[in-house]
Design an enzyme around this catalytic site. Structure first.
Site, mmCIF file in Angstrom:
data_model
loop_
_atom_site.group_PDB
_atom_site.id
_atom_site.type_symbol
_atom_site.label_atom_id
_atom_site.label_comp_id
_atom_site.label_asym_id
_atom_site.label_seq_id
_atom_site.Cartn_x
_atom_site.Cartn_y
_atom_site.Cartn_z
ATOM 1 N N ASP A 44 1.074 -1.126 0.056
ATOM 2 C CA ASP A 44 -0.146 0.013 -0.009
ATOM 3 C C ASP A 44 1.068 1.255 0.008
ATOM 4 O O ASP A 44 0.586 2.156 -0.841
ATOM 5 C CB ASP A 44 -0.864 0.015 1.265
ATOM 6 N N GLU A 67 -5.523 7.193 -0.396
ATOM 7 C CA GLU A 67 -5.864 6.628 1.136
ATOM 8 C C GLU A 67 -5.113 6.573 2.049
ATOM 9 O O GLU A 67 -5.490 6.609 3.329
ATOM 10 C CB GLU A 67 -6.311 5.148 0.563
ATOM 11 N N ASP A 119 -6.331 5.293 -5.016
ATOM 12 C CA ASP A 119 -6.374 3.925 -4.123
ATOM 13 C C ASP A 119 -5.198 3.089 -4.394
ATOM 14 O O ASP A 119 -5.230 2.342 -5.424
ATOM 15 C CB ASP A 119 -7.719 3.217 -4.231
ATOM 16 N N ILE A 121 -3.904 0.275 -3.157
ATOM 17 C CA ILE A 121 -4.287 -1.201 -3.164
ATOM 18 C C ILE A 121 -5.851 -1.064 -2.954
ATOM 19 O O ILE A 121 -6.271 -0.983 -1.725
ATOM 20 C CB ILE A 121 -3.722 -2.020 -2.335
ATOM 21 N N ASP A 122 -6.645 -1.445 -3.991
ATOM 22 C CA ASP A 122 -7.997 -1.452 -3.713
ATOM 23 C C ASP A 122 -8.401 -3.045 -3.640
ATOM 24 O O ASP A 122 -7.996 -3.847 -4.564
ATOM 25 C CB ASP A 122 -8.949 -0.657 -4.703
ATOM 26 N N THR A 124 -8.049 -5.004 -0.415
ATOM 27 C CA THR A 124 -6.777 -5.320 0.223
ATOM 28 C C THR A 124 -6.989 -6.951 0.661
ATOM 29 O O THR A 124 -6.170 -7.622 0.604
ATOM 30 C CB THR A 124 -6.938 -4.651 1.593
ATOM 31 N N ASP A 264 -12.425 4.686 -4.328
ATOM 32 C CA ASP A 264 -12.881 3.406 -4.746
ATOM 33 C C ASP A 264 -13.841 3.352 -5.704
ATOM 34 O O ASP A 264 -14.146 2.170 -6.276
ATOM 35 C CB ASP A 264 -13.745 2.821 -3.406
HETATM 36 P P1 AMP Z 1 -14.668 -4.426 -2.455
HETATM 37 O O1 AMP Z 1 -13.215 -4.846 -2.840
HETATM 38 O O2 AMP Z 1 -15.454 -3.882 -3.629
HETATM 39 O O3 AMP Z 1 -15.442 -5.093 -1.373
HETATM 40 O O4 AMP Z 1 -14.119 -2.823 -1.946
HETATM 41 C C1 AMP Z 1 -13.146 -2.556 -1.218
HETATM 42 C C2 AMP Z 1 -13.364 -1.551 -0.309
HETATM 43 O O5 AMP Z 1 -14.672 -1.488 0.464
HETATM 44 C C3 AMP Z 1 -12.249 -0.779 0.475
HETATM 45 O O6 AMP Z 1 -11.507 -0.098 -0.171
HETATM 46 C C4 AMP Z 1 -13.234 -0.224 1.620
HETATM 47 O O7 AMP Z 1 -13.050 1.324 1.445
HETATM 48 C C5 AMP Z 1 -14.558 -0.437 1.170
HETATM 49 N N1 AMP Z 1 -15.644 -0.623 2.452
HETATM 50 C C6 AMP Z 1 -15.223 -0.841 3.506
HETATM 51 N N2 AMP Z 1 -16.182 -1.124 4.718
HETATM 52 C C7 AMP Z 1 -17.210 -1.055 3.821
HETATM 53 C C8 AMP Z 1 -18.689 -1.027 4.125
HETATM 54 N N3 AMP Z 1 -19.100 -1.279 5.275
HETATM 55 N N4 AMP Z 1 -19.564 -0.783 2.885
HETATM 56 C C9 AMP Z 1 -19.202 -0.562 1.859
HETATM 57 N N5 AMP Z 1 -17.813 -0.581 1.368
HETATM 58 C C10 AMP Z 1 -16.899 -0.722 2.477
HETATM 59 MG MG MG Z 2 -10.172 0.563 -1.575
#
Ligand code: AMP
Ligand code: MG
Length: 324
Positions: A44, A67, A119, A121-122, A124, A264
């Site tokens: 990251d 981020e 971001d 690393i999106d 994680t 994101d």
């Molecule tokens: P994904 O890989 O699509 O699940 O998205 C990852 C992103 O979800 C991360 O970068 C976080 O910023 C975000 N995230 C964290 N908690 C939540 C939540 N409660 N609802 C929606 N997105 C979230």
């Molecule tokens: Mg992200």
């Protein structure tokens, strides 16, 4: 002068290489399931440092809203050593910890008329599993995404061909369409949404959205195929290239007040829009990237091939837990 697009592509490609190197070392040295969060943290910070530095070199005045910041790193010498070590293998100099922190903190800028959002690393959790994740960079101008570069190091060029080469770079510029590039430079093609594909894309993490509601809504619009579950913004990429028709993200009932972060979604949004699709929140409102680090005026995400959008908004509206 080198274009914003080329700078962004080069920076994201280098960051992807760094992440891949960290991920490969992690798989070698740890059972991925048992890994703590430090490998992802190293990647990251390294990814953010490389990209912020690259932008700073050419666009010194541009704000970057990213981020991470260097606080955790400064409190953890071992982590710092890891980040500096990986970065030194990417640059000619041997960097000092202070320089690395300065590069990372270049990402603590504010949302304004013109800024970049990153971001590093999106996805994680996907990174830790050795699975999907993305490096996402976008340039914002007057409240609109102008350029998006979305690097997906582990995404196959085609999902229906498991043997396909892995590593995709999605690039979109406002008004100029969307492209997908392979990492070896052999492939560069225009991508388009599909009007015939009938699949949902959604998060792997059950806490990030409402997977039960998604399944219910899919059935309502006659989609019976299992969803494509993927970490990070690669979901926007598979929608843009026609493998899915919908990327849906209904707020999880446990976190109804969660507001999405701009990094994101900014890069993914322009890739889908320039491929002919549509992206709104679950109330059908345009995503407002001008409010700050989070989209305080939007709830959830609905990205589609355009055609399915009205029908899905209607179903979402009728879904009990989605009412405001
Ligand atoms: P994904 O890989 O699509 O699940 O998205 C990852 C992103 O979800 C991360 O970068 C976080 O910023 C975000 N995230 C964290 N908690 C939540 C939540 N409660 N609802 C929606 N997105 C979230
Ligand atoms: Mg992200």
């Amino acid at each position: 002068m080198v274009s914003e697009k080329q700078i962004a592509i080069n920076a994201v490609l280098r960051a992807m290489q760094l992440c891949q190197r960290v991920q490969a070392d992690m798989v070698k040295t740890d059972a991925v399931e048992k890994a703590d969060r430090s490998p992802v943290t190293v990647a990251d910070f390294g990814s953010q440092a490389l990209i912020c530095h690259a932008i700073n070199e050419l666009f010194e005045k541009d704000a970057i809203v990213a981020e991470e910041d260097s606080q955790t790193l400064q409190a953890n010498p071992q982590l710092m050593q890891g980040v500096v070590g990986y970065l030194n293998s990417f640059v000619e100099d041997s960097l000092s910890p202070q320089t690395v922190c300065d590069w990372i903190d270049r990402g603590s800028g504010e949302v304004g008329e013109r800024f970049w959002t990153l971001d590093p690393i999106d996805g994680t959790k996907g990174f830790l599993r050795g699975d999907q994740y993305a490096v996402a960079l976008a340039l914002m101008l007057a409240g609109e995404v102008k350029l998006g570069v979305l690097g997906c190091p582990n995404l196959p060029l085609r999902l229906d061909d498991p043997g396909a080469q892995r590593g995709c770079l999605f690039v979109a510029e406002r008004g100029r369409g969307a492209q997908m590039l392979s990492l070896d430079g052999q492939l560069s093609e225009g991508i388009h949404i599909s009007r015939t594909s009938r699949r949902f894309a959604e998060s792997v993490e059950s806490t990030h959205s409402d997977l039960d509601a998604h399944a219910h809504i899919a059935r309502q619009v006659g989609i019976m195929e299992p969803p494509i579950r993927m970490d990070g913004q690669g979901k926007y990429g598979v929608l843009a290239r026609g493998e899915a028709s919908v990327y849906i993200r209904l707020p999880n009932p446990a976190t109804p007040d969660y507001r999405e972060c701009i990094w994101d979604h900014a890069a993914g949004l322009i890739v889908v829009e320039e491929a002919g699709g549509l992206v709104t929140d679950i109330d059908g409102q345009a995503l407002d990237f001008s409010r700050g680090r989070r989209m305080t005026d939007n709830r959830g995400i609905l990205a589609t091939n355009g055609e399915l959008h009205p029908q899905l908004l209607e179903c979402i509206h009728r879904w009990p837990q989605s009412s405001k």
